[in-house]
Design a protein around this motif. Structure first.
Motif, PDB file in Angstrom:
ATOM      1  N   ASP A 237      40.583  38.780  33.787  1.00  0.00           N
ATOM      2  CA  ASP A 237      40.163  39.025  35.293  1.00  0.00           C
ATOM      3  C   ASP A 237      41.200  39.825  35.818  1.00  0.00           C
ATOM      4  O   ASP A 237      42.094  39.314  36.560  1.00  0.00           O
ATOM      5  CB  ASP A 237      39.940  37.578  35.798  1.00  0.00           C
ATOM      6  CG  ASP A 237      39.660  37.790  37.303  1.00  0.00           C
ATOM      7  OD1 ASP A 237      39.238  38.968  37.691  1.00  0.00           O
ATOM      8  OD2 ASP A 237      39.561  36.700  37.985  1.00  0.00           O
TER       9      ASP A 237
ATOM     10  N   ASP B  66      41.006  42.682  37.814  1.00  0.00           N
ATOM     11  CA  ASP B  66      40.629  43.266  39.262  1.00  0.00           C
ATOM     12  C   ASP B  66      41.132  44.633  39.219  1.00  0.00           C
ATOM     13  O   ASP B  66      41.768  44.970  40.285  1.00  0.00           O
ATOM     14  CB  ASP B  66      41.495  42.295  39.985  1.00  0.00           C
ATOM     15  CG  ASP B  66      40.906  42.588  41.513  1.00  0.00           C
ATOM     16  OD1 ASP B  66      39.584  42.939  41.780  1.00  0.00           O
ATOM     17  OD2 ASP B  66      41.657  42.422  42.634  1.00  0.00           O
TER      18      ASP B  66
ATOM     19  N   ARG C  95      48.788  40.128  39.927  1.00  0.00           N
ATOM     20  CA  ARG C  95      47.408  39.794  39.633  1.00  0.00           C
ATOM     21  C   ARG C  95      47.727  38.462  38.686  1.00  0.00           C
ATOM     22  O   ARG C  95      47.219  37.471  38.544  1.00  0.00           O
ATOM     23  CB  ARG C  95      46.636  40.792  38.777  1.00  0.00           C
ATOM     24  CG  ARG C  95      45.376  40.199  38.640  1.00  0.00           C
ATOM     25  CD  ARG C  95      44.567  39.910  39.567  1.00  0.00           C
ATOM     26  NE  ARG C  95      43.330  39.329  39.213  1.00  0.00           N
ATOM     27  CZ  ARG C  95      42.320  38.567  40.282  1.00  0.00           C
ATOM     28  NH1 ARG C  95      42.610  38.399  41.362  1.00  0.00           N
ATOM     29  NH2 ARG C  95      41.364  38.263  39.705  1.00  0.00           N
TER      30      ARG C  95
ATOM     31  N   ARG D 146      46.755  34.678  39.139  1.00  0.00           N
ATOM     32  CA  ARG D 146      45.598  34.249  38.515  1.00  0.00           C
ATOM     33  C   ARG D 146      45.724  33.332  37.172  1.00  0.00           C
ATOM     34  O   ARG D 146      44.979  32.607  36.810  1.00  0.00           O
ATOM     35  CB  ARG D 146      44.695  35.489  38.048  1.00  0.00           C
ATOM     36  CG  ARG D 146      43.542  35.481  37.151  1.00  0.00           C
ATOM     37  CD  ARG D 146      42.408  34.573  37.983  1.00  0.00           C
ATOM     38  NE  ARG D 146      41.266  34.456  37.301  1.00  0.00           N
ATOM     39  CZ  ARG D 146      40.943  33.717  36.261  1.00  0.00           C
ATOM     40  NH1 ARG D 146      41.803  32.827  35.858  1.00  0.00           N
ATOM     41  NH2 ARG D 146      39.816  33.753  35.952  1.00  0.00           N
ATOM     42  N   TYR D 147      47.002  33.852  36.556  1.00  0.00           N
ATOM     43  CA  TYR D 147      47.099  33.280  35.139  1.00  0.00           C
ATOM     44  C   TYR D 147      48.334  32.328  34.904  1.00  0.00           C
ATOM     45  O   TYR D 147      48.810  32.236  33.855  1.00  0.00           O
ATOM     46  CB  TYR D 147      47.010  34.136  34.268  1.00  0.00           C
ATOM     47  CG  TYR D 147      45.985  35.001  33.778  1.00  0.00           C
ATOM     48  CD1 TYR D 147      44.862  34.328  33.236  1.00  0.00           C
ATOM     49  CD2 TYR D 147      45.500  36.256  34.590  1.00  0.00           C
ATOM     50  CE1 TYR D 147      43.625  34.743  33.041  1.00  0.00           C
ATOM     51  CE2 TYR D 147      44.297  36.736  34.383  1.00  0.00           C
ATOM     52  CZ  TYR D 147      43.116  36.100  33.369  1.00  0.00           C
ATOM     53  OH  TYR D 147      41.986  36.705  33.286  1.00  0.00           O
TER      54      TYR D 147
END
Length: 399
Positions: free
Chosen positions: A333, A335, A371, A375-376
């Motif tokens: 993901d 983005d 990101r 997210r991770y």
């Protein structure tokens, strides 16, 4: 809760390759919630004694795996079983698992990778969490589509037998885990299995941080880097494709561009790529972060990829501009913070653009790191494990 038996097809330390990164963080997460007993194979002599695991495990049993591939292949043909299983079939591991189950108060068996599911007892008497990571049978089916003659038959055989085994294991497990929603959906569709969950990979953004302390690599300003385990077929195919079909065209626009293939165990086919102009094959390096930090562009031109690619997350966390194939980017993901291409021409154009516009490349790298941080993170990615272990939020907070 009682104790946890953690079965792994490779010792989950050091976390320096895709499967060991995931298994290490899974193990660490579980160890923060209960006593863990580890039974694992070692295919490297250095893994027979990893004192770092003492803090995470109540007990450990490591079995050296040294069965020749030809022996495993003959056993597979004679027994009608998948090669993926006979390669990891070992009497010593069966004894180890039986002894741990008899000796310890095990209420959860956590199986990492389908190869280790053959060590589940017929009547486990405990919760079973099966981390398939990827759908291995689908990988072999993809190999069969590309192969010819006897190899096509062998890959198709492996795919069919392995899918049957995966389906049977999932039917016995309380939860079957995969590294991405796409992989979980693929498995459900192919097998009809229930109790299938996606638990994505994360990234240690404090370790993979351009501001962290690591030895720098001096390699020029137009360095293109690929990282990975270089005896793994998809990685071999990726770098071969890049060197033969993409790099020559990149070097027309950027004659100073160099390509570094960074990773352990390069075979002869990979070593031979160093004969091409501008190509370096490093072999194993002590710390991949120096090479990532030195990269003007990091590439992941995989034609076949399953789940989430750690190599891409690591490069993103190091604030590097990434160019990935559609297959390598599929599970991430991102983005729009990495450049993605489906063809050699797409990847060439993306690399050339980033080499030509360093300001754009730097901005893309910064956005990629932001990101990944958002997210991770591993804690967030592994949080769903707690419910599968039967732990309430209050129990986790007290652990």
């Amino acid at each position: 809760m009682g104790d946890i038996l953690f079965l792994a097809h490779r010792v989950p330390f050091p976390p320096d390759r895709g499967d060991k990164i995931r298994s290490f963080h899974m193990l660490r997460h579980l160890a923060a919630r209960g006593r863990v007993h580890l039974a694992a194979f070692a295919d490297d002599a250095r893994d027979m004694d990893r004192p770092e695991l003492a803090a995470l495990t109540a007990s450990r049993a490591i079995v050296r795996r040294s069965k020749p591939q030809i022996v495993a292949g003959l056993q597979a043909l004679a027994s009608g079983r998948p090669l993926s299983l006979t390669a990891f079939d070992h009497a010593a591991m069966r004894r180890v698992v039986a002894e741990m189950l008899a000796r310890e108060d095990i209420d959860t068996i956590f199986v990492f990778s389908s190869q280790m599911a053959q060590y589940l007892p017929a009547e486990p008497g405990a919760r079973v969490i099966m981390d398939f990571v990827d759908m291995d049978s689908a990988k072999f089916a993809a190999y069969a589509e590309e192969a010819k003659g006897a190899m096509r038959w062998l890959y198709a055989r492996e795919a069919g037998l392995l899918q049957g085994f995966e389906q049977a294991v999932a039917a016995r497990a309380d939860a079957s885990l995969f590294v991405s929603d796409a992989e979980a959906a693929l498995f459900r569709g192919a097998t009809g299995a229930e109790r299938v969950e996606a638990i994505e990979n994360g990234i240690d953004t404090a370790l993979f941080d351009p501001a962290a302390a690591f030895a720098p690599v001096e390699a020029g300003e137009a360095l293109i880097v690929f990282t990975g385990q270089m005896d793994y077929r998809p990685n071999i195919e990726a770098v071969s494709w890049f060197v033969e079909a993409i790099l020559p065209r990149v070097r027309v626009a950027h004659p100073e561009a160099r390509f570094a293939i960074v990773g352990r165990n390069p075979g002869e086919a990979v070593k031979a790529l160093a004969r091409h102009d501008g190509v370096t094959v490093t072999g194993e390096v002590a710390d991949v972060r120096g090479w990532l930090a030195a990269a003007a562009v990091v590439v992941a031109p995989l034609k076949l990829a399953r789940g989430i690619q750690n190599k891409v997350l690591e490069a993103m966390a190091m604030a590097r501009p990434v160019v990935a194939s559609s297959a390598a980017a599929e599970g991430i993901d991102h983005d729009g913070t990495i450049a993605v291409g489906a063809t050699a021409a797409d990847l060439e154009e993306a690399v050339n653009t980033l080499l030509s516009d360093r300001e754009h490349a730097a901005r893309l790298g910064r956005e990629a790191r932001a990101r990944v941080i958002a997210r991770y993170g591993w804690d967030a990615r592994l949080a769903p494990l707690d419910a599968l272990l039967g732990l309430a939020a209050t129990q986790v907070a007290a652990a």
